[in-house]
Design an enzyme around this catalytic site. Sequence first.
Site, PDB file in Angstrom:
ATOM      1  N   VAL A 245     -10.550   3.682   2.105  1.00 52.31           N
ATOM      2  CA  VAL A 245     -10.247   5.111   2.140  1.00 52.31           C
ATOM      3  C   VAL A 245      -9.118   5.382   1.160  1.00 52.31           C
ATOM      4  O   VAL A 245      -8.280   4.518   0.899  1.00 52.31           O
ATOM      5  CB  VAL A 245      -9.835   5.546   3.569  1.00 52.31           C
ATOM      6  CG1 VAL A 245      -8.522   4.903   3.998  1.00 52.31           C
ATOM      7  CG2 VAL A 245      -9.720   7.074   3.688  1.00 52.31           C
TER       8      VAL A 245
ATOM      9  N   ILE B 243      -6.468 -27.732   2.214  1.00 50.15           N
ATOM     10  CA  ILE B 243      -5.904 -26.553   1.555  1.00 50.15           C
ATOM     11  C   ILE B 243      -6.760 -25.317   1.871  1.00 50.15           C
ATOM     12  O   ILE B 243      -7.970 -25.316   1.655  1.00 50.15           O
ATOM     13  CB  ILE B 243      -5.803 -26.750   0.026  1.00 50.15           C
ATOM     14  CG1 ILE B 243      -5.004 -28.020  -0.285  1.00 50.15           C
ATOM     15  CG2 ILE B 243      -5.164 -25.532  -0.634  1.00 50.15           C
ATOM     16  CD1 ILE B 243      -4.794 -28.295  -1.755  1.00 50.15           C
TER      17      ILE B 243
ATOM     18  N   CYS C 251       0.824  -1.218   0.000  1.00 48.71           N
ATOM     19  CA  CYS C 251       0.000   0.000   0.000  1.00 48.71           C
ATOM     20  C   CYS C 251       0.852   1.260   0.000  1.00 48.71           C
ATOM     21  O   CYS C 251       0.345   2.358  -0.206  1.00 48.71           O
ATOM     22  CB  CYS C 251      -0.931   0.025   1.201  1.00 48.71           C
ATOM     23  SG  CYS C 251      -2.021  -1.397   1.271  1.00 48.71           S
TER      24      CYS C 251
END
Lengths: 566, 566
Positions: A340, A288, A50
């Site tokens: 946001v 899995i 990010c």
Amino acid sequence: MHPAALAARRVVVIGGVAGGASCAARLRRLTETAEITLFERGANVSFANCGLPYYVGGVITDESKLLVANAAKFKSWFNVDVRERTEVVAIDRQARTITARELPTGREYSAPFDALVLAPGAQAIRPPLPGIDLPGIFQMKTIPDSNAVRSFIEANGVRRAVVVGAGFIGLEMVENLVHRGVEVTLLEAGSQVMPPLDPEMAQAVSAVLASKGVKVVLGDGVAGFEQGPGGKGMMVRTSGGKTYDADMAMLVIGVRPDTALAKTAGLELGARGGIRVDEHMRTSDPVIYAVGDAVESKDWVTGEWGLCPLAGPANRQGRIAADNIAGRDSKFRGTQGTAVVGLFGLTIASTGANEKTLKRLGRPYVKVYTHANNHAGYYPGASTIDFKLLFDPKDGLILGCQATGTEGVDKRVDVVAALMQLRGSVFDLEEAELCYAPQYGSAKDVLNLAGMVAANHLRGDHPIVSWDDLPRVKEEVAAGTAVLVDVREPSEVARGTVEGALNYPLSSLRARLHELPKGKRCYVFCQVGLRGYNATRQLLLAGRDAVNISGGWRSALQAGVVSSTL
Amino acid sequence: MHPAALAARRVVVIGGVAGGASCAARLRRLTETAEITLFERGANVSFANCGLPYYVGGVITDESKLLVANAAKFKSWFNVDVRERTEVVAIDRQARTITARELPTGREYSAPFDALVLAPGAQAIRPPLPGIDLPGIFQMKTIPDSNAVRSFIEANGVRRAVVVGAGFIGLEMVENLVHRGVEVTLLEAGSQVMPPLDPEMAQAVSAVLASKGVKVVLGDGVAGFEQGPGGKGMMVRTSGGKTYDADMAMLVIGVRPDTALAKTAGLELGARGGIRVDEHMRTSDPVIYAVGDAVESKDWVTGEWGLCPLAGPANRQGRIAADNIAGRDSKFRGTQGTAVVGLFGLTIASTGANEKTLKRLGRPYVKVYTHANNHAGYYPGASTIDFKLLFDPKDGLILGCQATGTEGVDKRVDVVAALMQLRGSVFDLEEAELCYAPQYGSAKDVLNLAGMVAANHLRGDHPIVSWDDLPRVKEEVAAGTAVLVDVREPSEVARGTVEGALNYPLSSLRARLHELPKGKRCYVFCQVGLRGYNATRQLLLAGRDAVNISGGWRSALQAGVVSSTL
């Protein structure tokens, strides 16, 4: 406790960023006996993807800041065997082994597992367009991606860029390129920027882009790239036949779940193309698990399965998979899509369903708009938060909200997200007891106001329509059954109003009520909705038929149904 | 519908600031036929008393900004007859009349009512101390108060001030006086600043005061004032026998509900000295309502009646009284004491019960401390939020929280307030899906982390104690049944640790586990709690008895049980 869980001595995790890394760490806190091996095809586990746009923009200056953890820490803290630059290329579900390939050497080896966690993430979408492999066309998914962009900008003195895609990453890239002095054209195939918002709420985003000199092109997608004249730069060609000259291009049109391994292994995928998991994060093979951007998750607001490539849910899913591997009955409650993004000082946030989605699903809803100050107006620096609230017309259950503004936007959306989590209603919002001091909020906070508007509507005290209804309203006016009443002061009306609206300022409405034509429905509006509400109450109590247009003139401008004359 | 309500043609409201003004406005929206008269003894209805300290400090520069509404607006918008500078001096409950006195002229007249609303507010406490009437001793409750302080500072070139009382208004006055260049001594009779906080959380407040050169004197109250030598300034004498020279003094030791009228009229008061009301805001006389700072309200977290002089609840109570007068069955749900104050860039906020209250009530609780970044650490400008969470040991119901920090503090407390409103638990906090982008939060937000710590504790995965327990821990260590284990790196330990603590850094704990004495409980701590948690898990899974000390070294410093050597 699942039988497979108890036998999970050897756990292999594929992918070491948010979901995979969280899973490995959590699992170690639940068992000291499992052998945990984490394969990461990239050079770094647990990096802060990010942060990449801000590293490109030079806001984050040090690449090492992007490395949240590393293999050594995973070893010393968690006794997790991290194998970086190692890609898992095959899963043998019968034998319960994986095949790993060391990328630098090409050496392959197999490793056994009792439980396997798929956390491969998603890949940037890079369509096979003409010219896609020209130099200067980038995506933004890994640290190498960001380094490539930085180097290219510096080496080539990039002055003009085209950013393709106006979602979260697209907007962040625009901001960061502008921050570096690059002139940006933003190309978006859809009809609006920021698809998680409804179009009228996206207007504030378009406005801030325009104010920073960003050229926004909507409704036109990229069709291909050509080298520029004399081999300098490139031309970005669009489906609409336009051409934009640029020194570089960012392709940030979204991500697609990386399901290659899952597919080959015959694991079930969902309709949206992600790995299908149950609430325990278990795939169609009970030993899995899969977590993060590669899986589909259920939006618990709408009940729909979808892709929600966000870090928060990925981390939670990782921990839940670990719980289940360790034999605990832990469940993922789904996502609500809280998100946001910051853009040149504007904050854009939302949670829950938007109106487009509710319409598509045919789910009944009401919407209200408010435009209130982030904090007391008498304290310097107050700014407006534009807020849209969606709720159930029967019981006021909050379905979602969207907000834009410069301060306090994320706070309001987080509070709504928390109320939604516990199935709160607009009546709860109306009564919420929130922090108030003049620098922080108001005695009637943005959220209280939105809750009041909604609750007053549900109680039948405050009939509202929105500007979407203007065409119908105008027909009623034309048919002589309704009037539009602008209750602002003449000085405000002079700056723009709806054609044909009568002007009866709230301040003199009571005295002039007799002038208002009887027997007609009054569609009332003011600047932001408050005076309109008071006028609507006056009219209703006087026996008139009255409806307030939610959000007033400010919402009209956002909805694009009128344009300001100033 | 209450029978009295239907006949409420003439409604008298006494007091026109938050609660009274809200009541009058709301009532008009519910009926156009009532005659509403609002008496305000001050010069202004609806002024922003929360802004007064900032007006003194020159942050708010224009007095008119403090006037949220005025009599003319009440007339034109709401047809409310506002009578300013008019005090209601008597209530005749039998005759249902009030006696009003015009303060400028002394003229008295009576007015009838069918329903009466008492919203007289609270008065600044001003004890009859020796010298209390000397010039330069002020309170801070009205616009005239603030103007008097401003004028006095300017006329007398005030350089030194004593502020008495370290609650919300006291701290705001300190900040604003310092902002004007005044040297401030803060005198507080209690043992800590900011009484709504627990003492360890108030340490951050003391620290910021010290950093700004404010002299904080705790545990000593004001005993009297004397004129300074040569008639210049004053000497503030304390109960403890100290003297502080000053040019002025602010007495901001709290407010007391203004119940004079209610008492004379024979209305029931509560044990805390406020007017007693039911959930409809009705006093012991069913046609008389009371709202705002003058009434007692129920704290719905603790079930206790108390005084909660805050603007948000006052406004809500005003609207609820109006609803009931108009014949609606509207109820006040009580308060939870959400509050915030800013101090030199530090934000201090809390909601719900604090530990002191829970102890006093004998209510079981657990507390955890976290110290996490307000946003992603890799994005520039991250700062720590010190957070304390109190919850029920059985089901994790959130009982309260307190937070201090420079950014994002009010947001976290508001989210907790919202979850508490719907009786949320720490498990909800753990899973909350909040806004995350690097400038706004973290994939695991402050609140998620606090929820995880608490939830892990309740699930039995994470035994914790707090630094309050250190004396008992030290006894166990002395008795040879326990050891203290500092799991930080040696470089951190060098800057201070607990005497006698062993140092086993988390990074090598697994390898050195055999060195740790067996058969003894390990009290583990690190810097903020995270490594301590991981070490505790390792030890527990290795069959050791281990407990983490919540909040680590940073909490130890706040608790004052150790002092940093650096």
